[in-house]
Design a protein around this motif. Sequence first.
Motif, PDB file in Angstrom:
ATOM      1  N   LYS A1026       0.434  -1.025  -0.356  1.00 36.91           N
ATOM      2  CA  LYS A1026       0.213  -0.065   0.200  1.00 36.91           C
ATOM      3  C   LYS A1026       0.710   1.391   0.411  1.00 36.91           C
ATOM      4  CE  LYS A1026      -3.482  -0.226   2.705  1.00 36.91           C
ATOM      5  NZ  LYS A1026      -4.327  -0.461   4.584  1.00 36.91           N
ATOM      6  N   ASP A1027       2.434   1.306   0.617  1.00 37.19           N
ATOM      7  CA  ASP A1027       2.941   2.831   1.181  1.00 37.19           C
ATOM      8  C   ASP A1027       4.013   2.888  -0.386  1.00 37.19           C
ATOM      9  OD1 ASP A1027       2.127   3.016   4.087  1.00 37.19           O
ATOM     10  OD2 ASP A1027       4.163   2.508   4.179  1.00 37.19           O
ATOM     11  N   LEU A1028       3.898   1.420  -0.770  1.00 44.21           N
ATOM     12  CA  LEU A1028       4.530   1.545  -2.294  1.00 44.21           C
ATOM     13  C   LEU A1028       3.048   2.371  -3.408  1.00 44.21           C
ATOM     14  CD1 LEU A1028       6.951  -1.613  -3.070  1.00 44.21           C
ATOM     15  CD2 LEU A1028       7.287   1.014  -2.790  1.00 44.21           C
ATOM     16  N   LEU A1029       1.960   1.745  -3.471  1.00 42.26           N
ATOM     17  CA  LEU A1029       1.048   2.763  -4.103  1.00 42.26           C
ATOM     18  C   LEU A1029       1.135   3.657  -3.967  1.00 42.26           C
ATOM     19  CD1 LEU A1029      -0.677  -0.888  -4.233  1.00 42.26           C
ATOM     20  CD2 LEU A1029       0.325  -0.584  -6.477  1.00 42.26           C
ATOM     21  N   GLN A1030       1.468   4.235  -3.099  1.00 46.41           N
ATOM     22  CA  GLN A1030       1.325   5.364  -2.696  1.00 46.41           C
ATOM     23  C   GLN A1030       1.560   6.230  -2.995  1.00 46.41           C
ATOM     24  OE1 GLN A1030      -1.319   6.282   1.191  1.00 46.41           O
ATOM     25  NE2 GLN A1030      -0.210   4.229   1.429  1.00 46.41           N
ATOM     26  N   GLY A1031       3.478   6.014  -3.950  1.00 50.84           N
ATOM     27  CA  GLY A1031       4.160   6.804  -4.281  1.00 50.84           C
ATOM     28  C   GLY A1031       5.704   6.741  -2.946  1.00 50.84           C
ATOM     29  N   LYS A1032       5.159   6.319  -1.894  1.00 51.37           N
ATOM     30  CA  LYS A1032       6.106   5.938   0.061  1.00 51.37           C
ATOM     31  C   LYS A1032       7.279   5.292  -0.494  1.00 51.37           C
ATOM     32  CE  LYS A1032       2.320   7.343   2.783  1.00 51.37           C
ATOM     33  NZ  LYS A1032       1.692   6.933   4.144  1.00 51.37           N
ATOM     34  N   SER A1033       8.282   5.702   0.049  1.00 50.83           N
ATOM     35  CA  SER A1033       9.635   5.220   0.214  1.00 50.83           C
ATOM     36  C   SER A1033       9.539   3.917   1.049  1.00 50.83           C
ATOM     37  CB  SER A1033      10.350   6.093   0.108  1.00 50.83           C
ATOM     38  OG  SER A1033      11.947   5.370   0.836  1.00 50.83           O
ATOM     39  N   LEU A1034      10.167   2.789   1.082  1.00 44.35           N
ATOM     40  CA  LEU A1034       9.889   1.988   2.426  1.00 44.35           C
ATOM     41  C   LEU A1034      11.375   1.743   3.057  1.00 44.35           C
ATOM     42  CD1 LEU A1034       8.536  -0.849   0.347  1.00 44.35           C
ATOM     43  CD2 LEU A1034       7.503   0.975   1.962  1.00 44.35           C
ATOM     44  N   SER A1035      11.573   1.427   3.678  1.00 47.14           N
ATOM     45  CA  SER A1035      13.106   0.998   4.823  1.00 47.14           C
ATOM     46  C   SER A1035      13.555   0.144   4.134  1.00 47.14           C
ATOM     47  CB  SER A1035      12.695   0.942   6.278  1.00 47.14           C
ATOM     48  OG  SER A1035      11.769  -0.199   6.471  1.00 47.14           O
ATOM     49  N   ILE A1036      14.615  -0.112   4.712  1.00 46.81           N
ATOM     50  CA  ILE A1036      15.428  -1.367   4.228  1.00 46.81           C
ATOM     51  C   ILE A1036      14.866  -2.664   3.543  1.00 46.81           C
ATOM     52  CG2 ILE A1036      17.530  -2.347   3.772  1.00 46.81           C
ATOM     53  CD1 ILE A1036      17.694  -0.292   1.754  1.00 46.81           C
ATOM     54  N   GLU A1037      14.337  -3.095   5.384  1.00 47.74           N
ATOM     55  CA  GLU A1037      13.687  -4.662   6.471  1.00 47.74           C
ATOM     56  C   GLU A1037      13.155  -3.965   5.682  1.00 47.74           C
ATOM     57  OE1 GLU A1037      15.547  -4.370  10.257  1.00 47.74           O
ATOM     58  OE2 GLU A1037      14.578  -2.783  10.117  1.00 47.74           O
ATOM     59  N   ASP A1038      11.542  -3.074   4.953  1.00 50.24           N
ATOM     60  CA  ASP A1038      10.269  -3.771   4.570  1.00 50.24           C
ATOM     61  C   ASP A1038      10.799  -4.108   2.977  1.00 50.24           C
ATOM     62  OD1 ASP A1038       9.441  -3.188   6.598  1.00 50.24           O
ATOM     63  OD2 ASP A1038       8.410  -0.967   6.234  1.00 50.24           O
ATOM     64  N   THR A1039      11.432  -3.395   2.051  1.00 50.53           N
ATOM     65  CA  THR A1039      11.834  -3.412   0.810  1.00 50.53           C
ATOM     66  C   THR A1039      12.357  -5.206   0.764  1.00 50.53           C
ATOM     67  OG1 THR A1039      12.731  -0.827   1.308  1.00 50.53           O
ATOM     68  CG2 THR A1039      12.967  -2.548  -1.136  1.00 50.53           C
ATOM     69  N   VAL A1040      12.421  -5.008   1.994  1.00 52.34           N
ATOM     70  CA  VAL A1040      13.513  -6.629   1.780  1.00 52.34           C
ATOM     71  C   VAL A1040      12.678  -7.890   1.941  1.00 52.34           C
ATOM     72  CG1 VAL A1040      15.388  -8.275   2.666  1.00 52.34           C
ATOM     73  CG2 VAL A1040      16.049  -6.253   2.281  1.00 52.34           C
ATOM     74  N   ASP A1041      11.443  -7.868   3.047  1.00 55.56           N
ATOM     75  CA  ASP A1041      10.464  -8.131   3.013  1.00 55.56           C
ATOM     76  C   ASP A1041       9.865  -8.166   1.719  1.00 55.56           C
ATOM     77  OD1 ASP A1041      10.898  -9.283   5.483  1.00 55.56           O
ATOM     78  OD2 ASP A1041       9.768  -7.265   7.062  1.00 55.56           O
ATOM     79  N   VAL A1042       9.366  -6.472   1.321  1.00 53.21           N
ATOM     80  CA  VAL A1042       8.600  -7.438   0.086  1.00 53.21           C
ATOM     81  C   VAL A1042       9.253  -8.070  -1.265  1.00 53.21           C
ATOM     82  CG1 VAL A1042       7.664  -5.786  -1.966  1.00 53.21           C
ATOM     83  CG2 VAL A1042       7.493  -4.889   0.308  1.00 53.21           C
ATOM     84  N   LEU A1043      10.545  -7.462  -1.573  1.00 52.98           N
ATOM     85  CA  LEU A1043      11.402  -8.680  -2.104  1.00 52.98           C
ATOM     86  C   LEU A1043      11.445 -10.096  -2.094  1.00 52.98           C
ATOM     87  CD1 LEU A1043      14.545  -5.804  -2.248  1.00 52.98           C
ATOM     88  CD2 LEU A1043      12.742  -7.181  -4.112  1.00 52.98           C
ATOM     89  N   THR A1044      11.440 -10.516  -0.573  1.00 56.29           N
ATOM     90  CA  THR A1044      11.459 -11.601  -0.221  1.00 56.29           C
ATOM     91  C   THR A1044       9.903 -12.703  -0.235  1.00 56.29           C
ATOM     92  OG1 THR A1044      12.408 -11.398   2.275  1.00 56.29           O
ATOM     93  CG2 THR A1044      13.773 -11.270   0.537  1.00 56.29           C
ATOM     94  N   LEU A1045       9.103 -11.646   0.522  1.00 56.71           N
ATOM     95  CA  LEU A1045       7.284 -12.679   0.763  1.00 56.71           C
ATOM     96  C   LEU A1045       6.973 -13.033  -0.703  1.00 56.71           C
ATOM     97  CD1 LEU A1045       6.949 -10.988   3.709  1.00 56.71           C
ATOM     98  CD2 LEU A1045       7.796 -12.796   3.673  1.00 56.71           C
ATOM     99  N   LYS A1046       7.254 -11.991  -1.834  1.00 59.41           N
ATOM    100  CA  LYS A1046       6.613 -12.230  -2.989  1.00 59.41           C
ATOM    101  C   LYS A1046       7.236 -13.847  -3.290  1.00 59.41           C
ATOM    102  CE  LYS A1046       9.068  -8.901  -5.295  1.00 59.41           C
ATOM    103  NZ  LYS A1046       9.778  -9.924  -6.812  1.00 59.41           N
ATOM    104  N   ASP A1047       5.918 -14.048  -4.166  1.00 55.00           N
ATOM    105  CA  ASP A1047       6.199 -15.386  -4.996  1.00 55.00           C
ATOM    106  C   ASP A1047       7.668 -15.312  -5.618  1.00 55.00           C
ATOM    107  OD1 ASP A1047       3.943 -16.659  -3.880  1.00 55.00           O
ATOM    108  OD2 ASP A1047       3.193 -16.259  -6.069  1.00 55.00           O
ATOM    109  N   ASN A1048       7.963 -14.627  -6.562  1.00 53.60           N
ATOM    110  CA  ASN A1048       9.738 -14.628  -7.348  1.00 53.60           C
ATOM    111  C   ASN A1048       9.800 -15.527  -8.354  1.00 53.60           C
ATOM    112  OD1 ASN A1048      10.727 -12.404  -6.545  1.00 53.60           O
ATOM    113  ND2 ASN A1048      11.510 -13.054  -4.383  1.00 53.60           N
ATOM    114  N   PHE A1049       8.230 -15.712  -9.129  1.00 57.04           N
ATOM    115  CA  PHE A1049       8.264 -17.181 -10.032  1.00 57.04           C
ATOM    116  C   PHE A1049       8.561 -16.652 -10.958  1.00 57.04           C
ATOM    117  CE2 PHE A1049       3.818 -18.149  -7.948  1.00 57.04           C
ATOM    118  CZ  PHE A1049       4.514 -19.274  -7.023  1.00 57.04           C
ATOM    119  N   ASP A1050       9.292 -15.166 -11.881  1.00 54.48           N
ATOM    120  CA  ASP A1050       9.692 -14.847 -12.973  1.00 54.48           C
ATOM    121  C   ASP A1050      11.026 -13.958 -12.075  1.00 54.48           C
ATOM    122  OD1 ASP A1050       7.575 -16.017 -14.141  1.00 54.48           O
ATOM    123  OD2 ASP A1050       6.060 -14.660 -13.890  1.00 54.48           O
ATOM    124  N   SER A1051      10.970 -13.968 -10.871  1.00 52.52           N
ATOM    125  CA  SER A1051      11.923 -12.187  -9.722  1.00 52.52           C
ATOM    126  C   SER A1051      12.669 -13.129  -9.090  1.00 52.52           C
ATOM    127  CB  SER A1051      10.948 -11.173 -10.274  1.00 52.52           C
ATOM    128  OG  SER A1051      10.052 -11.731  -8.813  1.00 52.52           O
TER     129      SER A1051
END
Length: 1195
Positions: A1026-1051
């Motif tokens: 939701k923060d990303l969709l609103q154009g907000k910047s995430l903390s490094i830990e939150d960014t890492v969580d988004v990168l690693t909690l999604k499926d990443n089938f294609d990424s």
Amino acid sequence: MATFSPSPAPRRSSRLRSNVRPTSPPRRTRLATNNSRLSTPNRIVDSASVVSLMDIGDAGSSAGSERSLTTKSGVEYVFAKSDQLTVSFYANLPLEVTQILRNADFYRDVYSGEIDTLTGFALVASMKTCFVWQHAMAVKGIPTCYIFTCPYDVNQTNPPFHSLVPWGSGREPGLILLSTAGEIRFWDSVGIGLAGGDRYSTTYLELKAEGLVTGMKRVDTQTYIVSTTLGSLYKLVLTSTGGKYHLSSNPFSKPSTSLSLSRLIPFFSSSSSTTTQVISEPGNISAIALGSQMIDRGQEIWVLIESRIQKWVMKLEGWEEILQDEDVANIIQVALRTRFGDSVEKDDAKLDLELVDLVVDSANKIIVLVSYEALEQVNMMAMDATGIRRIYSLVQLSPLGDSFKVEAVISVPYQSTSSSGAPMHPRIQALTEGHLISIQFGDAVALCARASDYQERLELKSATDRTLGVGIMQNDSVMLLLTAATTMKVNIDVDNVLTFDTESGKTHLIKSIMTQAILYGSLPNNPLHFSFPPEVDEDSLMQAAQQLSAAILQSDPDLVRGNQDLSSQLKIRVERLAWLIQFVNENTVLNKMSQRCRQVLATDSEKLNAAYHLWTSHNELLATGPAHSVLNDAVYTYMNEYETDYHEDFMRAFFKFHVKDLGVVMEQIPNVALNAAQQTGRNIGDLLPEANRILLTVLTTASRHREQSIITYGIDLPTIDSWTSTSSIIDGIHALFDTTTRISEPPAAANQHSELHNQLPELAEVLFACISQRLERLAIDAKGEASGIERELHELQQKFDMLRPEVLETLRRGGHAQSAFKLAEKYQDFDSLAALCHRESIYPPEDNPNFARIQGYVERFKEQFTNALYRWYIQHGEVRTLFAQGEAHNAYIDQFFEQNSTPSLSWLHDLGNKHYLEAAGALLAEAQQTASLEVKHLELSIGKLANLAHLRKTESAADDSLYDAFHDALDVVGVHEALLDEFNTVVANMRGRRSLDTQADTIIKAKASLLPEKRDLTNIFRNSVKDLLQGKSLSIEDTVDVLTLKDNFDSVGDYATALHLLARCNLPEARKHAAFTTVWRRIYLHDDWKAIQKTSGVGDAELSQRFRQTALYSTFLDILSRPDEDVDGFEIDPDLALVVPTVEEISSRWPGLPQDQVERIHDDYEIECDKLGDFELEEAYSRVRELAEIDILQG
């Protein structure tokens, strides 16, 4: 009784005639060679006079004892009064004497005198003229003066010695005048002086070469003793022949064997013929005293010669014999050091001991007056630049065989300096049967009790006045003091002297001195000056001063005369307290008072001054005939609660006896005013002006008095217990200010209550002053670790910080802008000053009505004001005004941004001034705090360009750390944009406008299909999306969580991206390591390792291909190809990945999160751990890493 001249005879007659050799044997060496004495001057005859000695004689009734010591009006003029003595006017001097002494210079014109209580006559002698009058007759008016011509020699520089001859009450006394050269003139009656005094007989002493007369002592009516500088004694005898008296002189002679009955019958003599003969050595005789009469009617004579004491006996048969000649200097020096310790000089030469005078009491005790030099360090502190201070003591000796022993040493309350007046040789006399000793100095008479610690000093006020004689009325315990201006009578209460208490007596004595100074010191005709004795006791001084101050505050009738005119009575009390501190300062003893004592005295004076002005204000109110009085109610309430006695006029009773509780009444004023309005139904606006006026009058008067008295009382601010800044006073003034504001603020009310409206600035000023005083005191007390002080200080400071802007704005809004500015300036409230300057037009700065005032403040207060000014601009969104101040403000703006980190604005100022490096640093710092992704990207881009501009401008090597920081930060922005693009592809397929939550749920279904089983991690992922969709910047830990909690089938490469982000970020070590562990755990969980590891029927090539398709292989391929990332945790094997973050680490990442939610997140991590535990990855982990390394090598 003794009479005195300014100084004794010289110690060495050769000082007068240096060309004549003495024929007497050598004398003992003097104790010191320094002849500079202040009250004991050089003994050189041509620069000092010679003393005249006269004893009391018969102790019978004196001529003056039956006189009523009153003026013509019957009122006794008192000059000083204490429990032990009363000094009053006794008699005037003859006109002839007054005229001569009025213009006399006692340093140049030498005079001597005496006041004889036996004959009732007194005299004053100059070099050529002697004036005699009946002092007892002078009580009733101006006395008749008898004038005589003195024996005179051209080399003589001193008046003659003198003695009145007491014939009895039936006729006038005779007169003997004796010059220092030995010429004697005798008048049978002083009445001859009315006819010019030419009829007299002349006799000459047969003085030895260089011998000079040093004194004359009356033994009885017919016998007188004369002393000389060479140690010789002469006897003058009056004999009658044919009804006419003649005066004969003979030196003291030894007994003749043929004429002495005592030689034939030894037991009749007090000294046997077998007694060792005493040889008298020559020396300057400075004093003679009469001892007791012997059994055979002989008379003992005691002589002070240099540092020796001689005992002579005058036999009835007409001869004299010396019985004792003993040097007592050593035993006296020892006694002084024993008595006074380290305050006495240890070196005998520097001590310069001098035996000044002696007297003998009825018990044959010898009292010797001695003087000695003070220690050098004491001299440096206690004397002026030209004087040498000498200290005096009384030493009591008693005969012990052929020697003496010291029985007591008593300090004398007098020390001589160059300011001690005309020099004279001090003389002592015994009063009240020897219980009291008087010591006459040139400018004072000291009294010392022998049986108690009582001491007193009667000091002359005028520098042109001096003592001339002291007479004793033994039967009446009265002392008469003759001065160059008048004659005084001193009545002594012997019982109070003898019962003087050492413990409380010192305090009482000091209090008595100050009381007399207050009551009698201001009398214009009082010849006495009041001062403290030397070395006044500090505790006694402070207790006495506080007791006296309190007594004046309470209208003690002994100090303040009753007066129904309260204004006059209050004014007198104010003057009394002013006299008290003035007296303390004049005597230079303020430094002996503690700071608390000084402040007690100052507080008493403050309250009394405030009470005087309050009563004056109340008087003006009473003149208008008010229907009600707030002060009346407040005082009545106080008196009803605290006063036990009934007073019909309770208001006057309060101002007379209870001013010390003025602060208590002031604390009640606000409540009294409010209660009066409620009880009487009156409008509070009608009572409020008086309530305000009362507090303003009292507090402003007290504050003004304190400011004016800081130096007078030697006060160190802040005061210890300020009665004007108690919590109750502060709250009361605040309440009055608020009420006054409420009533007077509307325009109509302001007109109706103009006085209230005008009182607002004064109330604000007093309120600020009281709070400020309180804060200053609490700040000091807090350093002493007093209980609860720090909390009170903090709370009051917070209250003051909040209150100031409110009060100042109230004043500005009420039309008192100038008062508001003045108060803000006084208390340096720069934030309020900045706010007050911007209540109208703000931009451009030149259009602000306060533009000139602002520039003036900048010049006056510099950065103190500019910091507050720029802070106000930033807080109120007036950044454009901040940067429109002009070049004159550039230095101040630079300093402001250095002290107040505001990178969001400072980079603009830096770029404008081409400070590219500073701008780059500010933009980098601001980007790290910026929430908007777009703004962050812009800031980083501009910052990177600013850094490049700096490098080009300076042509210096690049700062790798700054360059890398921008690179890393822009990489993070790139990751955000990549994620946003990925998620936007999902949202783009949604039809219509969808809520943010719906969009986030759709993204979770599409991009994190395996996440919902971990409920709380899902919520974390959802919030980050939701923060990303609103154009907000995430903390490094939150960014890492988004990168690693999604499926990443294609990424699948996002796992490696997450590791790189963690490797370059700044996080607490424990949280950083936990984040690495979580990423690796999710890398391992990305693939179905059980299916991959089913090798039945699978060749090695196919198995390797399976491994190459895993997220683990992809991650190894990325991180092993960039070996520069050497960070602990950058690579973690499957076993270590089983470790999940602790509850503490989770709480540290999300502070404020409820504990149950923290535990649920921990449970979600445990779910990941359990899944990973089902895999056996030891062999697979090694093989995948090996394949990645081989593929990297093969390119």
